[in-house]
Design an enzyme around this catalytic site. Structure first.
Site, PDB file in Angstrom:
ATOM      1  CE  LYS A  91      -4.557   0.739   0.521  1.00 53.41           C
ATOM      2  NZ  LYS A  91      -5.610  -0.185  -0.166  1.00 53.41           N
ATOM      3  CE  LYS A 194     -13.429   5.960  -4.893  1.00 50.69           C
ATOM      4  NZ  LYS A 194     -12.093   6.285  -5.521  1.00 50.69           N
ATOM      5  N   GLY A 196     -20.729   2.570  -2.139  1.00 48.61           N
ATOM      6  CA  GLY A 196     -21.922   2.301  -1.513  1.00 48.61           C
ATOM      7  C   GLY A 196     -23.051   2.549  -2.431  1.00 48.61           C
TER       8      GLY A 196
END
Length: 364
Positions: A91, A194, A196
Site C-alpha cells: 500500500k 464510490k 456504497g
C-alpha cells in the site's frame, strides 16, 4: 519519542517487533519540487508482486501516515491471498490534502517512486485517488493499474467491489438464515460514495429494504432522489441503532466496529466495503459474543483488487465478475472454518490467508 532517523518509535516497533509488523520493505519517497511526500509499504511478496492502492490523505503527522501504510499493506496481503490472486500485499500513502496539493507534477514524481521498485509493488486507486490520477502515474510507471479504458485500464473498480460485498451478504444470509436471498431484508448502508451507491442498487434490484447515511448530505440526496423508497438515517450512530435492520454495511472509512458501536448494533450481520472495520484486536470476539455474524471486510471487498489485478493480463470484465462471484463461496468457507475451529470468522479468514502465504514461501 523518536529514534535517530526521526521516525516515531512506536512505528518502528510495529515494523520490527509486533505481530502487526513483519513487512518486507518500507520506502519513504520525497520530491521537494512537487511537494511529494509518500510512504510505500510492502508487507509480503510470497504470492507475487505486492498489489494495493494509493491513498492520498491529510495525515496529522508523518508517523500516522507510516502507521496507516503498514496497516493497509498488511491487510492487502490477506485480501489478495483470500481472493486467490498471484499477488502479495502493499500500500502507498501520499501525505497531504488532495484538494489542495494534488498536481500533475506530484503524481508524475510519485510514479517515478513506484517505478524505482522495479515491479515489487503494483499501485492502483484508493481514498483520494482516481482513475484520472492513475493515468498520470502510469506515464512514469508501467506497474500502475486502475487506469481508464482509454489508457489500457479497466476504469472504476468500485463496480466490482460493490458486487463482491453483495455476494458476501448473500453468503451471510445463506449461513444465518438458510437462504441467500436478500428480498425483504432490511440493510443499513453507512457511506454511499464510490462503492456504497453501487451496493444500494444491487440491494434494491433484489428487493431489499434499504436505509442509508453519509457524512455528505448530497450523496444521500442523490440516491433518495433516484430511489424514493430508500430511507435515510441522520448519521451512522442513528443507523446502527435502527430497529429491524438485518444487515449493517459499513462502506466509509475504517474503524467502524469499535467499543461504542458494537454494543449498539441492532443488525444480525455486518458485511460492508470499508477496509479495516475492526478498530482493534478483540472486536471480532465482541461481535461473536453478541451473536453478530461478521463477514471479514478484506474478503468481501476484494472485487476491486480482482479487477485491477486483471489489468495486468489484459482486462476482461466478464472474467473478473466471475471471479468476484466466488466471494460467495469463499465467505461460506470462512464461516464453516470458524464454526469448525470455534473461532470468530475474522480469525478463521486470517488462518486461511496465513497458511496460503506460508505454503507459498515454503514452495520457493
Amino acid at each position: 519519542m523518536t529514534d535517530v532517523t526521526g521516525a516515531h518509535a512506536d512505528v518502528l516497533h510495529t515494523l520490527f517487533h509486533s505481530e502487526q509488523g513483519g513487512h518486507e520493505q518500507v520506502v519513504l519517497c520525497q520530491d521537494r519540487a512537487s511537494g511529494l511526500k509518500a510512504v510505500i509499504a510492502i508487507h509480503s511478496t510470497a504470492l507475487g508482486p505486492a498489489l494495493g492502492g494509493t491513498r492520498f490523505y491529510p495525515y496529522a503527522s508523518e508517523g500516522e501516515a507510516v502507521a496507516d501504510a503498514l496497516n493497509l499493506a498488511r491487510g492487502m496481503s490477506y485480501k489478495n491471498a483470500m481472493a486467490g490472486l498471484g499477488h502479495g500485499g502493499g500500500k502507498a500513502v501520499i501525505i497531504g490534502d488532495p484538494e489542495l496539493v494534488k498536481t500533475e507534477e506530484l503524481l508524475l514524481a510519485y510514479g517515478r517512486c513506484v517505478a524505482s521498485l522495479g515491479g515489487r509493488y503494483v499501485t492502483a486507486c484508493d481514498v483520494g485517488t482516481y482513475v484520472a490520477d492513475m493515468d498520470v502515474v502510469a506515464r512514469e510507471c508501467r506497474w500502475t493499474t486502475g487506469r481508464s479504458p482509454e489508457n489500457g485500464g479497466a476504469g472504476d473498480s468500485s463496480v466490482l467491489t460493490a458486487f463482491g460485498v453483495y455476494q458476501g451478504m448473500r453468503a451471510s444470509a445463506q449461513h444465518l438464515w438458510g437462504d441467500p436471498t436478500l428480498r425483504g431484508r432490511k440493510v443499513g448502508v453507512a457511506g454511499v460514495g464510490k462503492v456504497g451507491h453501487h451496493l444500494v442498487r444491487h440491494l434494491l434490484d433484489e428487493g431489499a429494504e434499504v436505509v442509508i447515511t453519509d457524512v455528505r448530505a448530497e450523496a444521500v440526496d442523490r440516491i433518495v432522489a433516484a430511489h424514493p423508497e430508500v430511507a435515510r438515517a441522520a448519521d451512522t450512530d442513528a443507523l446502527i441503532r435502527t430497529e429491524g435492520v438485518d444487515i449493517y454495511a459499513p462502506c466509509a472509512l475504517g474503524g467502524a466496529l469499535n467499543d461504542d458501536s458494537v454494543p449498539a448494533l441492532t443488525a444480525a450481520v455486518v458485511c460492508g466495503a470499508a477496509n479495516n472495520q475492526l478498530a482493534h484486536p478483540g472486536v471480532e470476539k465482541d461481535l461473536a459474543d453478541r451473536g453478530i455474524l461478521y463477514a471479514p471486510d478484506y474478503v468481501v471487498n476484494a472485487g476491486g483488487v480482482i479487477q485491477v489485478a486483471d489489468e495486468l493480463h489484459g482486462f476482461d470484465f466478464d472474467r473478473c465478475r466471475a471471479q468476484a462471484a466466488k466471494i460467495f463461496d469463499t465467505t461460506l468457507a470462512i464461516f464453516a472454518r470458524a464454526k469448525e475451529d470455534g473461532i470468530p470468522p475474522a480469525a478463521a479468514a486470517d488462518r486461511i490467508a496465513e497458511q496460503r502465504m506460508a505454503d507459498a514461501r515454503a514452495a520457493r
